[in-house]
Every structure is written in C-alpha cells, then in structure tokens.
Design an enzyme around this catalytic site. Structure first.
Site, PDB file in Angstrom:
ATOM      1  N   GLU A   1      -7.790  -4.920   0.185  1.00 20.85           N
ATOM      2  CA  GLU A   1      -8.439  -5.648  -0.910  1.00 20.85           C
ATOM      3  C   GLU A   1      -8.428  -7.162  -0.702  1.00 20.85           C
ATOM      4  O   GLU A   1      -9.265  -7.865  -1.255  1.00 20.85           O
ATOM      5  CB  GLU A   1      -7.742  -5.321  -2.241  1.00 20.85           C
TER       6      GLU A   1
ATOM      7  N   HIS B   1       0.857  -1.194   0.000  1.00 22.15           N
ATOM      8  CA  HIS B   1       0.000   0.000   0.000  1.00 22.15           C
ATOM      9  C   HIS B   1       0.884   1.232   0.000  1.00 22.15           C
ATOM     10  O   HIS B   1       1.915   1.243   0.677  1.00 22.15           O
ATOM     11  CB  HIS B   1      -0.903   0.011   1.246  1.00 22.15           C
TER      12      HIS B   1
END
Ligand code: ACO
Length: 379
Positions: A312, A258
């Site tokens: 996710e 991320h």
C-alpha cells in the site's frame, strides 16, 4: 460439534482452508507467484487483459493483449440503463467504494445464477470501472464519459474518470498496478467471497462481500491513509520525529506490516521502482524519507516483529502520480482484484464445500429462563 479441534486461532493465521493453484504468497521469503510465474517476471509490462487470461485460464495468452479478453471486457464496460440510473441517483456524498458496493449488489443474481462462470466474472470485471467512473463524475457534477469498448481496460478506466485520453506513462503505471494487485492468495476479501460462494450463493453476492472486506484499513483501505501520512509529515526532515511520535502514541504506520509477509512485499519493491519513474520528484523523496524513518523505527520499537513496507505504501505514491484522488485508491484496488475474485470463485465452485468453522463457546449452559411465558404453553 465433535470436530476434534483443540486450538483457537482468531486470525486464522495457521489455518489452511483449502488448496489453490492461482497464486502463491511466500511470506517468509517475500515471493509472489501467479499461476507459476514469479511476479517480477510478469510486472512491469504485462497488459491487464493478459493477466485476466493468465489468472482465469491458468496459462498465459498467445498475444500480449489477447483480443478475445479485450473485446469481452470492452463490451461489458457498457452498463445497462438500470445501473446507469442507479449510479446517477446515489447521493453524491457517498464514498466511491460504498457506491461501488451498492452498484455491484444491485446487479442482482438473475443473470448470475450459481455456479459462477467465467462469462459472469468477465461481466463484473468489465462493469466495475464504469460503475465507479460514472458515479464519481456524477457526484462531482460532471457529465459521465461513455466507455469506449475498443480501448484497453486500464486506459479506458482512466479516460472515463478524467474525461481525456490519458498520458501513456500514466496508463502504463496504472496497468502495472492493476496486474500487481490482481490476485494475492487467501487474502481477507477473497476469503469472504469464497465463504459466500461456498453456500452455493451467486457471484454478485460474493463480489459484494469481497468489496466490504476490502474496505477496512487492515486490508485495502490503507493507501489513502498513506497519502494523509505523507501530507502530515510534509518534509523529509520531519520524517523521523513524526514517525517516532506516531509510534509513541501507539498508532500504526500505514503501509507497513503484513499478515503474510515477514520479508519485503515483492509488489512494494516493484511499485517503488514505478513510483520513481512517474511520481513528482519531491513527493517521491518525501516517501523514501518516511519509509526509511519508519523501517528504522519499527526495527527499533518492534524488534522481532519483522515489519516491512507493504504494497500500500508505494501504491499510494503511484496512484497519486496517475492522477487519482484518494477516495479512488481502494476502489482502484477493487478494479484490479475483480480478476482474482473471479478466479477464486471459479476454483471454489469447481469443488465446492460449505465453509463452516466452529467456535469455542465460553458462556454458561445452565441458565434458568427469568421471564414469564409470552403465551400459554400447553403442559
Ligand atoms: N505500525 C506499527 N506497528 C505495527 C504495524 C504498523 N503498521 N503493523 C504491525 N505492527 C505491530 C503491532 O503493533 C504488533 O506489535 P505488539 O505485539 O508489540 O503490539 C505487531 O506488530 C503485530 O501486529 P498484528 O496486528 O498482530 O499483526 P497482523 O498480522 O494482524 O497485522 C496488518 C497486519 C493489519 C496489515 C498490520 O501490519 C497493520 O495494521 N498495518 C498498517 C495498515 C496497513 O498498512 N494495511 C495494509 C495491509 S496490505 C494489504 O492488505 C493489501
């Protein structure tokens, strides 16, 4: 342009583009705060309507599911005839997210003039689930299911998609997911929206740009690829070798890494717990095995990169368990984020300034034009 800027930062990693009081992403410590409330305080168990109130008005409502917001979203889920006709007429092979982008864009700016307002935002937050559900059912040869304005937003979205009143556990899992994903600092889709709004353009144009930005796998387009990855691994015993081979090819592991978080993504931790309660047991065990193998391999192969599970990964497991098809994962992320986009639009127009960064020009400046003139130019 004499800006005095001397550094080039293509990913804008270290650039502050403004100030915001909507959400704090504490990347180093793995924290997320919505309007002052750590995400673990809010989820699980908060209704989407309460999250809309919190994000748009800046403070929690007095009721668990504020009636005013429930009623506003319920009314706005009813589409006008022109939008229904367009949804029914789009080619059925279009991906739902592409269809959504077109349907939102087609709303036009006549009822959404600059500056963006809360009422405009609630209209779009309300309409987006119906646009998606109507298109998806038509494209699968099914009759659309009309919205029921009295129902909670998350439940009605699932009902419009599936055609039946959904199981309570699935509604709760979906609602937790929608609240978790409702806002997240200056992410790419929110930034795209704020750039559009900064030109004094309308909210519909901002939403259209945001949906386009959300689509990419570096942002919201990853969860379907997580499900594909779990299918490809197939069995927990294959996880380690599959992960190793993927990294050896130089490919990325979807659901990991991320830009902001250099610690565990707090939304991923909450979704992991939710997945444990709603997902099929074998699918959940496979996901945990892939996660373990991926984290081990990333630690080994990318030392110092601090790569963790992102939101996710378990989003995919939860959305599968809720019964959504993969082509609806990113659109459902959009359903959640409509509230964050609206909150940021309101914040942007309240103190607006055109966003217009600079670029370092690397070409030549003394070229001699090689073509004859296309028309006579007076001397
Ligand atoms: N798998 C393997 N390696 C990775 C991964 C991954 N998922 N993520 C980052 N890396 C590695 C890169 O290869 C690079 O290593 P190198 O310098 O040795 O080549 C290093 O980590 C840094 O990568 P960057 O791409 O520079 O990091 P960035 O901050 O731009 O990436 C991103 C963030 C795009 C999310 C990335 O981690 C990624 O592609 N992840 C997979 C896709 C994904 O899960 N997307 C959803 C993000 S969550 C969200 O937006 C809601």
């Amino acid at each position: 342009m004499a800006t005095g800027v001397t550094t080039v930062d293509p990913g804008l990693d270290d650039v502050l583009v403004g100030r915001s009081s909507i959400s704090l992403v504490a990347g180093e410590t793995g924290g997320l705060v919505l309007r002052g409330y750590p995400i673990q305080e809010v989820v699980p168990g908060t209704t989407y309507e309460a999250a809309v109130h919190l994000l748009l008005r800046g403070h929690p409502p007095e009721e668990a599911r504020p009636e005013e917001i429930r009623s506003a979203l319920g009314q706005r889920r009813v589409l006008d005839r022109a939008t229904e006709t367009l949804a029914d007429g789009l080619p059925s092979d279009r991906a739902p997210l592409d269809a959504l982008r077109t349907l939102v864009s087609a709303v036009g700016d006549a009822r959404y003039p600059y500056p963006a307002t809360e009422a405009q935002g609630l209209s779009l937050v309300g309409a987006v689930p119906t646009m998606l559900a109507r298109f998806v059912r038509r494209s699968r040869g099914l009759e659309p299911v009309a919205p029921d304005p009295r129902r909670p937003h998350a439940e009605d979205y699932l009902r419009m998609l599936t055609g039946s009143v959904p199981d309570v556990a699935k509604v709760h899992a979906l609602e937790d997911y929608l609240v978790l994903l409702a806002d997240h600092g200056m992410n790419a889709s929110t930034f795209a929206l704020r750039v559009v709004l900064s030109t004094n353009s309308d909210l519909v144009s901002g939403f259209t740009a945001a949906i386009g930005a959300l689509k990419g796998p570096a942002h919201g387009g990853a969860p379907a690829k997580v499900s594909d990855m779990l299918d490809a691994v197939g069995d927990p015993s294959e996880a380690e070798s599959w992960v190793k081979a993927t990294l050896a090819r130089g490919d990325r592991l979807f659901g990991f890494g991320h830009r902001a978080y250099k610690a565990e993504d707090p939304r991923g931790l909450v979704l992991h717990r939710i997945a444990r309660t709603v997902a099929d047991r074998r699918r959940f065990e496979l996901a945990e095995a892939v996660e373990r193998a991926a984290l081990d391999a990333l630690r080994r192969e990318k030392p110092g990169r601090r790569l963790f599970t992102n939101v996710e990964f378990y989003s995919a497991v939860v959305l599968e368990a809720v019964g959504l098809s993969r082509d609806l994962f990113t659109p459902t992320f959009a359903v959640a984020r409509t509230t964050g986009w609206t909150a940021h639009a309101l914040e942007q127009v309240a103190a607006n300034r055109l966003m217009r960064p600079d670029v370092e020009y690397t070409g030549v400046t003394d070229g001699r034009w090689p073509l004859p003139r296309g028309w006579d130019v007076p001397a």
